[in-house]
Design a protein around this motif. Structure first.
Motif, mmCIF file in Angstrom:
data_model
loop_
_atom_site.group_PDB
_atom_site.id
_atom_site.type_symbol
_atom_site.label_atom_id
_atom_site.label_comp_id
_atom_site.label_asym_id
_atom_site.label_seq_id
_atom_site.Cartn_x
_atom_site.Cartn_y
_atom_site.Cartn_z
ATOM 1 N N TYR A 76 0.873 -1.175 0.000
ATOM 2 C CA TYR A 76 0.000 0.000 0.000
ATOM 3 C C TYR A 76 0.907 1.221 0.000
ATOM 4 O O TYR A 76 1.909 1.256 0.719
ATOM 5 N N SER A 77 0.522 2.236 -0.758
ATOM 6 C CA SER A 77 1.385 3.413 -0.895
ATOM 7 C C SER A 77 0.715 4.661 -0.344
ATOM 8 O O SER A 77 -0.508 4.769 -0.320
ATOM 9 N N PHE A 78 1.557 5.604 0.083
ATOM 10 C CA PHE A 78 1.085 6.822 0.735
ATOM 11 C C PHE A 78 1.975 8.012 0.400
ATOM 12 O O PHE A 78 3.175 7.849 0.162
ATOM 13 N N LYS A 79 1.393 9.191 0.497
ATOM 14 C CA LYS A 79 2.145 10.439 0.487
ATOM 15 C C LYS A 79 2.506 10.737 1.942
ATOM 16 O O LYS A 79 1.662 10.615 2.830
ATOM 17 N N VAL A 80 3.754 11.113 2.192
ATOM 18 C CA VAL A 80 4.193 11.452 3.546
ATOM 19 C C VAL A 80 3.793 12.894 3.838
ATOM 20 O O VAL A 80 4.133 13.811 3.084
ATOM 21 N N LEU A 81 3.051 13.096 4.940
ATOM 22 C CA LEU A 81 2.581 14.425 5.318
ATOM 23 C C LEU A 81 3.402 15.049 6.441
ATOM 24 O O LEU A 81 3.635 16.257 6.455
ATOM 25 N N ASN A 82 3.815 14.217 7.405
ATOM 26 C CA ASN A 82 4.477 14.740 8.588
ATOM 27 C C ASN A 82 5.186 13.601 9.301
ATOM 28 O O ASN A 82 4.891 12.429 9.056
ATOM 29 N N LYS A 83 6.085 13.940 10.209
ATOM 30 C CA LYS A 83 6.749 12.941 11.044
ATOM 31 C C LYS A 83 6.766 13.449 12.473
ATOM 32 O O LYS A 83 6.918 14.639 12.716
ATOM 33 N N LYS A 84 6.601 12.531 13.408
ATOM 34 C CA LYS A 84 6.689 12.856 14.825
ATOM 35 C C LYS A 84 7.369 11.683 15.506
ATOM 36 O O LYS A 84 6.760 10.626 15.668
ATOM 37 N N GLY A 85 8.631 11.868 15.858
ATOM 38 C CA GLY A 85 9.405 10.766 16.406
ATOM 39 C C GLY A 85 9.519 9.658 15.379
ATOM 40 O O GLY A 85 9.901 9.895 14.239
ATOM 41 N N GLN A 86 9.157 8.455 15.778
ATOM 42 C CA GLN A 86 9.211 7.293 14.885
ATOM 43 C C GLN A 86 7.901 7.057 14.135
ATOM 44 O O GLN A 86 7.744 6.032 13.477
ATOM 45 N N TRP A 124 -1.504 7.488 10.857
ATOM 46 C CA TRP A 124 -0.121 7.394 11.307
ATOM 47 C C TRP A 124 0.344 5.946 11.282
ATOM 48 O O TRP A 124 -0.379 5.055 11.716
ATOM 49 N N ILE A 125 1.573 5.727 10.791
ATOM 50 C CA ILE A 125 2.180 4.393 10.744
ATOM 51 C C ILE A 125 3.589 4.506 11.326
ATOM 52 O O ILE A 125 4.309 5.466 11.054
ATOM 53 N N HIS A 126 3.980 3.499 12.107
ATOM 54 C CA HIS A 126 5.325 3.485 12.664
ATOM 55 C C HIS A 126 6.353 3.369 11.540
ATOM 56 O O HIS A 126 6.169 2.603 10.588
ATOM 57 N N ARG A 127 7.415 4.106 11.661
ATOM 58 C CA ARG A 127 8.467 4.192 10.638
ATOM 59 C C ARG A 127 9.054 2.818 10.276
ATOM 60 O O ARG A 127 9.427 2.579 9.123
ATOM 61 N N ASN A 128 9.127 1.914 11.222
ATOM 62 C CA ASN A 128 9.737 0.605 10.970
ATOM 63 C C ASN A 128 8.998 -0.224 9.931
ATOM 64 O O ASN A 128 9.550 -1.200 9.421
ATOM 65 N N PHE A 129 7.759 0.122 9.619
ATOM 66 C CA PHE A 129 6.960 -0.664 8.683
ATOM 67 C C PHE A 129 6.839 -0.025 7.306
ATOM 68 O O PHE A 129 6.066 -0.492 6.467
ATOM 69 N N LEU A 130 7.602 1.041 7.073
ATOM 70 C CA LEU A 130 7.508 1.793 5.819
ATOM 71 C C LEU A 130 8.855 1.874 5.113
ATOM 72 O O LEU A 130 9.901 1.977 5.756
ATOM 73 N N TRP A 131 8.813 1.859 3.790
ATOM 74 C CA TRP A 131 9.971 2.183 2.948
ATOM 75 C C TRP A 131 9.671 3.574 2.414
ATOM 76 O O TRP A 131 8.722 3.762 1.647
ATOM 77 N N ILE A 132 10.426 4.566 2.885
ATOM 78 C CA ILE A 132 10.154 5.963 2.550
ATOM 79 C C ILE A 132 11.219 6.481 1.603
ATOM 80 O O ILE A 132 12.411 6.310 1.832
ATOM 81 N N ARG A 133 10.773 7.172 0.563
ATOM 82 C CA ARG A 133 11.671 7.835 -0.380
ATOM 83 C C ARG A 133 11.088 9.165 -0.765
ATOM 84 O O ARG A 133 9.956 9.428 -0.754
#
Length: 150
Positions: free
Chosen positions: A118-128, A141-150
């Motif tokens: 599943y794909s998403f646009k990144v809007l914001n980050k807060k901690g992990q 919100w999704i925890h960073r450990n479960f995403l491949w972000i580019r």
């Protein structure tokens, strides 16, 4: 044959040196990934809005990008199908909960769970935690450990 070897070398070299500077997101609703740089090449598969890829090469015409995806596969996409104006993320786990806020104490969002790819646009980050929006406008919100972000 020399031209093909050169293109292969450029793609492999670029893969080894690629980083966030070459990050792209699919901006079209649907884009075809092709086995080579042109519409005369076969469609390897189709990807959808907000899928992140990394540019690892450019065709001689400059119209097509060799891109690597979350699995490391390299294919070609037309430059008009992607953008570097924002960051994107794709789920890199079998399934992950989407939360209404940045933490485990927040409830699951109505769009939870998100399945692999599943794909998403990144809007914001807060901690992990990463606030994301899908192609239909659902945010969570999704925890960073479960995403491949580019």
């Amino acid at each position: 044959m020399k031209k093909m070897n050169f293109v292969f070398f450029v793609v492999i070299f670029s893969l080894l040196t690629a980083g966030y500077a070459n990050a792209l997101c699919v901006s079209a609703q649907k884009a075809s990934l092709r086995s080579g740089p042109g519409t005369n090449y076969g469609i390897a598969w189709e990807i959808y809005k907000y899928i992140p890829v990394v540019k690892v090469g450019v065709s001689l015409s400059g119209e097509w990008y060799a891109v690597s995806d979350v699995d490391g596969d390299v294919n070609w996409v037309h430059k008009n199908m992607v953008t570097s104006k924002y960051k994107c993320a794709v789920v890199d786990a079998d399934e992950v909960n989407v939360r209404t806020g940045p933490g485990m104490n927040y409830s699951k969002s109505p769009s939870s769970p998100a399945k692999k790819y599943y794909s998403f646009k990144v809007l914001n980050k807060k901690g992990q935690w990463v606030k994301v929006k899908d192609e239909w406008g659902n945010a969570g919100w999704i925890h960073r450990n479960f995403l491949w972000i580019r």
